[in-house]
Design a protein around this motif. Structure first.
Motif, PDB file in Angstrom:
ATOM      1  N   ALA A   1      12.986   9.722   1.248  1.00 31.48           N
ATOM      2  CA  ALA A   1      11.817   9.120   1.891  1.00 31.48           C
ATOM      3  C   ALA A   1      11.570   7.704   1.363  1.00 31.48           C
ATOM      4  CB  ALA A   1      10.587   9.992   1.656  1.00 31.48           C
ATOM      5  N   GLN A   2      11.717   7.530   0.046  1.00 28.54           N
ATOM      6  CA  GLN A   2      11.530   6.198  -0.541  1.00 28.54           C
ATOM      7  C   GLN A   2      12.603   5.237  -0.027  1.00 28.54           C
ATOM      8  OE1 GLN A   2       9.029   5.014  -3.180  1.00 28.54           O
ATOM      9  NE2 GLN A   2       9.809   3.324  -1.950  1.00 28.54           N
ATOM     10  N   ARG A   3      13.810   5.709   0.064  1.00 33.17           N
ATOM     11  CA  ARG A   3      14.907   4.892   0.585  1.00 33.17           C
ATOM     12  C   ARG A   3      14.639   4.503   2.038  1.00 33.17           C
ATOM     13  NH1 ARG A   3      19.821   5.714   3.289  1.00 33.17           N
ATOM     14  NH2 ARG A   3      21.563   4.402   2.572  1.00 33.17           N
ATOM     15  N   TYR A   4      14.199   5.472   2.828  1.00 36.38           N
ATOM     16  CA  TYR A   4      13.889   5.189   4.232  1.00 36.38           C
ATOM     17  C   TYR A   4      12.752   4.175   4.343  1.00 36.38           C
ATOM     18  CZ  TYR A   4      12.189   5.754   8.998  1.00 36.38           C
ATOM     19  OH  TYR A   4      11.768   5.509  10.277  1.00 36.38           O
ATOM     20  N   LEU A   5      11.711   4.331   3.528  1.00 42.08           N
ATOM     21  CA  LEU A   5      10.583   3.405   3.541  1.00 42.08           C
ATOM     22  C   LEU A   5      11.030   2.001   3.165  1.00 42.08           C
ATOM     23  CD1 LEU A   5       7.523   2.848   3.737  1.00 42.08           C
ATOM     24  CD2 LEU A   5       7.361   3.459   1.310  1.00 42.08           C
ATOM     25  N   ASN A   6      11.849   1.887   2.115  1.00 38.91           N
ATOM     26  CA  ASN A   6      12.353   0.578   1.701  1.00 38.91           C
ATOM     27  C   ASN A   6      13.111  -0.101   2.833  1.00 38.91           C
ATOM     28  OD1 ASN A   6      11.322   1.014  -0.867  1.00 38.91           O
ATOM     29  ND2 ASN A   6      13.255   1.753  -1.701  1.00 38.91           N
ATOM     30  N   HIS A   7      14.013   0.645   3.457  1.00 39.48           N
ATOM     31  CA  HIS A   7      14.828   0.082   4.539  1.00 39.48           C
ATOM     32  C   HIS A   7      13.960  -0.289   5.741  1.00 39.48           C
ATOM     33  CE1 HIS A   7      18.997   1.734   3.162  1.00 39.48           C
ATOM     34  NE2 HIS A   7      18.276   1.259   2.168  1.00 39.48           N
ATOM     35  N   TYR A   8      13.030   0.587   6.092  1.00 37.31           N
ATOM     36  CA  TYR A   8      12.157   0.318   7.238  1.00 37.31           C
ATOM     37  C   TYR A   8      11.367  -0.971   7.031  1.00 37.31           C
ATOM     38  CZ  TYR A   8       8.135   0.606  10.338  1.00 37.31           C
ATOM     39  OH  TYR A   8       7.162   0.310  11.256  1.00 37.31           O
ATOM     40  N   GLN A   9      10.812  -1.140   5.835  1.00 38.53           N
ATOM     41  CA  GLN A   9      10.013  -2.331   5.568  1.00 38.53           C
ATOM     42  C   GLN A   9      10.859  -3.599   5.583  1.00 38.53           C
ATOM     43  OE1 GLN A   9       7.864  -1.496   1.912  1.00 38.53           O
ATOM     44  NE2 GLN A   9       6.256  -0.394   2.998  1.00 38.53           N
ATOM     45  N   GLU A  10      12.089  -3.511   5.103  1.00 34.88           N
ATOM     46  CA  GLU A  10      12.966  -4.683   5.138  1.00 34.88           C
ATOM     47  C   GLU A  10      13.335  -5.046   6.578  1.00 34.88           C
ATOM     48  OE1 GLU A  10      13.755  -6.666   2.580  1.00 34.88           O
ATOM     49  OE2 GLU A  10      12.399  -5.375   1.438  1.00 34.88           O
TER      50      GLU A  10
ATOM     51  N   ALA B   1       0.824  -1.215   0.000  1.00 39.56           N
ATOM     52  CA  ALA B   1       0.000   0.000   0.000  1.00 39.56           C
ATOM     53  C   ALA B   1       0.854   1.259   0.000  1.00 39.56           C
ATOM     54  CB  ALA B   1      -0.939  -0.010   1.203  1.00 39.56           C
ATOM     55  N   SER B   2       1.812   1.322   0.911  1.00 36.36           N
ATOM     56  CA  SER B   2       2.676   2.502   0.977  1.00 36.36           C
ATOM     57  C   SER B   2       3.576   2.600  -0.251  1.00 36.36           C
ATOM     58  CB  SER B   2       3.517   2.476   2.259  1.00 36.36           C
ATOM     59  OG  SER B   2       4.218   1.242   2.382  1.00 36.36           O
ATOM     60  N   GLN B   3       4.007   1.451  -0.774  1.00 36.20           N
ATOM     61  CA  GLN B   3       4.842   1.463  -1.970  1.00 36.20           C
ATOM     62  C   GLN B   3       4.061   1.973  -3.187  1.00 36.20           C
ATOM     63  OE1 GLN B   3       8.013   1.007  -2.303  1.00 36.20           O
ATOM     64  NE2 GLN B   3       8.601   0.094  -0.359  1.00 36.20           N
ATOM     65  N   VAL B   4       2.781   1.625  -3.242  1.00 36.53           N
ATOM     66  CA  VAL B   4       1.944   2.055  -4.366  1.00 36.53           C
ATOM     67  C   VAL B   4       1.602   3.543  -4.265  1.00 36.53           C
ATOM     68  CG1 VAL B   4      -0.372   1.847  -5.378  1.00 36.53           C
ATOM     69  CG2 VAL B   4       0.945  -0.210  -4.838  1.00 36.53           C
ATOM     70  N   LEU B   5       1.339   4.030  -3.047  1.00 34.77           N
ATOM     71  CA  LEU B   5       0.798   5.377  -2.881  1.00 34.77           C
ATOM     72  C   LEU B   5       1.841   6.468  -2.683  1.00 34.77           C
ATOM     73  CD1 LEU B   5      -2.226   4.539  -0.551  1.00 34.77           C
ATOM     74  CD2 LEU B   5      -2.279   5.019  -3.003  1.00 34.77           C
ATOM     75  N   LEU B   6       3.054   6.110  -2.264  1.00 31.97           N
ATOM     76  CA  LEU B   6       4.029   7.147  -1.924  1.00 31.97           C
ATOM     77  C   LEU B   6       4.345   8.065  -3.103  1.00 31.97           C
ATOM     78  CD1 LEU B   6       5.933   8.447   0.108  1.00 31.97           C
ATOM     79  CD2 LEU B   6       7.699   6.812  -0.595  1.00 31.97           C
ATOM     80  N   ALA B   7       4.787   7.510  -4.212  1.00 33.06           N
ATOM     81  CA  ALA B   7       5.197   8.334  -5.357  1.00 33.06           C
ATOM     82  C   ALA B   7       4.052   9.180  -5.914  1.00 33.06           C
ATOM     83  CB  ALA B   7       5.801   7.456  -6.450  1.00 33.06           C
ATOM     84  N   PRO B   8       2.855   8.610  -6.178  1.00 35.59           N
ATOM     85  CA  PRO B   8       1.761   9.439  -6.712  1.00 35.59           C
ATOM     86  C   PRO B   8       1.340  10.554  -5.764  1.00 35.59           C
ATOM     87  CG  PRO B   8       1.287   7.111  -7.015  1.00 35.59           C
ATOM     88  CD  PRO B   8       2.478   7.188  -6.113  1.00 35.59           C
ATOM     89  N   SER B   9       1.207  10.220  -4.477  1.00 33.52           N
ATOM     90  CA  SER B   9       0.778  11.243  -3.515  1.00 33.52           C
ATOM     91  C   SER B   9       1.835  12.330  -3.366  1.00 33.52           C
ATOM     92  CB  SER B   9       0.477  10.606  -2.153  1.00 33.52           C
ATOM     93  OG  SER B   9       1.615   9.931  -1.644  1.00 33.52           O
ATOM     94  N   TRP B  10       3.101  11.944  -3.404  1.00 28.93           N
ATOM     95  CA  TRP B  10       4.189  12.924  -3.290  1.00 28.93           C
ATOM     96  C   TRP B  10       4.158  13.880  -4.487  1.00 28.93           C
ATOM     97  CZ3 TRP B  10       7.823  12.335   0.846  1.00 28.93           C
ATOM     98  CH2 TRP B  10       8.802  13.322   0.893  1.00 28.93           C
ATOM     99  N   LEU B  11       3.931  13.326  -5.675  1.00 26.58           N
ATOM    100  CA  LEU B  11       3.848  14.147  -6.878  1.00 26.58           C
ATOM    101  C   LEU B  11       2.702  15.145  -6.779  1.00 26.58           C
ATOM    102  CD1 LEU B  11       4.504  14.853  -9.862  1.00 26.58           C
ATOM    103  CD2 LEU B  11       2.965  12.977 -10.502  1.00 26.58           C
ATOM    104  N   TYR B  12       1.540  14.671  -6.358  1.00 22.58           N
ATOM    105  CA  TYR B  12       0.370  15.550  -6.303  1.00 22.58           C
ATOM    106  C   TYR B  12       0.538  16.636  -5.259  1.00 22.58           C
ATOM    107  CZ  TYR B  12      -4.451  17.108  -6.287  1.00 22.58           C
ATOM    108  OH  TYR B  12      -5.585  17.877  -6.379  1.00 22.58           O
ATOM    109  N   ILE B  13       1.067  16.281  -4.096  1.00 17.17           N
ATOM    110  CA  ILE B  13       1.273  17.279  -3.034  1.00 17.17           C
ATOM    111  C   ILE B  13       2.300  18.314  -3.474  1.00 17.17           C
ATOM    112  CG2 ILE B  13       2.186  17.602  -0.703  1.00 17.17           C
ATOM    113  CD1 ILE B  13       0.954  14.880   0.013  1.00 17.17           C
TER     114      ILE B  13
END
Length: 294
Positions: free
Chosen positions: A212-221, A162-174
């Motif tokens: 932020a994407q890097r942090y999210l990737n690491h956190y999930q791993e 869910a977070s992987q799908v929504l992060l990039a689109p929501s970041w772009l829109y914001i």
């Protein structure tokens, strides 16, 4: 008119990003399995029997007591396991397992003709003491297999998609919405200054998104490692053993490739944390579980 055009363009781009990120999880068999599956002479490689055995072992400990039938395995081209989809989605989830899942004992490695040249000569890196050490890095115990399957199952259970799908689109829109309001911050500034401000804001936003994407990737791993490890001490020890062997394997591969013209590429650092970092965190968990057992 131009503002309407930009809003429509950003909206379409945001929707496209959501689709591109979501499609592999909504249709894991059609996109992930079809792309990543290992085939020999156009034939699928049969999945090792111990995959289902270790899934049945680790799944209940992670709280996944049902919907096992919605998780399917396939042998992938990657050196490491991967997963896509979710048990609550119509098409379920898939877990790709590497060839190393077949290798429990040294003789298992010899059954794969890929490691033997056409002239029948065994490659130099499989000969002698060095060869034995190299082959040892490919052998996985049942505990290690359970850890790797549990790690992917933790991603699936935690709905990390869910977070992987929504992060990039929501970041772009914001970013677009914020950049669209810079004029209110500097109403009397020349248009060129406002333009520079907008461009600078977009560049800064991209740099922040990358971090932020890097942090999210690491956190999930790290979280998937922890969830799996805390479910069973033997499985956690299997995870430590796999990481140690993988680090040795990477050292061997760097040595082999350095003899040629190619170099080993690694995803460590962005999509995944360094194995040493994961190992240190896992060792702490194992020590805590051992102390708690006494």
């Amino acid at each position: 008119m131009s503002s309407i055009f930009m809003r429509v363009a950003v909206g379409l781009t945001t929707g496209t990003l959501i689709c591109l990120k979501a499609v592999p999880h909504v249709f894991p068999h059609e996109y992930v399995k079809r792309t990543m599956e290992l085939k020999v002479d156009s034939t699928e490689v049969a999945v090792p029997l111990r995959c289902m055995e270790q899934l049945a072992r680790i799944a209940p400990k992670l709280g996944v007591n049902d919907k096992h039938e919605k998780i399917s395995f396939f042998v992938c081209k990657s050196l490491f396991p991967l997963s896509a989809g979710a048990t609550w989605l119509p098409n379920g989830a898939v877990i790709g397992v590497p060839l190393s899942f077949f290798f429990k004992q040294e003789q298992d490695i010899g059954r794969f003709q890929q490691i033997v040249h056409k002239d029948g000569q065994v490659p130099f890196y499989l000969q002698g003491k060095a060869g034995s050490k190299f082959k040892d890095t490919l052998l996985l115990s049942d505990d290690s297999v359970a850890f790797l399957i549990g790690h992917e199952l933790s991603h699936i259970k935690s709905v990390h998609l869910a977070s992987q799908v929504l992060l990039a689109p929501s970041w772009l829109y914001i970013t677009y919405e914020v950049a669209n309001k810079t004029r209110k911050l500097v109403p009397k500034a020349p248009i060129i200054i406002d333009g520079i401000f907008k461009v600078s804001l977009c560049l800064l936003s991209y740099l922040c998104y990358w971090r932020a994407q890097r942090y999210l990737n690491h956190y999930q791993e790290f979280k998937a490692d922890e969830m799996c490890a805390r479910s069973d001490r033997d499985v956690a020890v299997g995870g430590v053993d796999w990481m140690l062997k993988t680090m040795k394997f990477n050292s061997f591969m760097r040595f082999i490739h350095d003899r040629g013209t190619t170099r080993v590429k690694s995803s460590e650092g962005y999509t995944h944390p360094k194995l040493l970092e994961r190992l240190r965190k896992l060792e702490v968990i194992v020590d805590e579980m051992r102390k708690g057992a006494f």
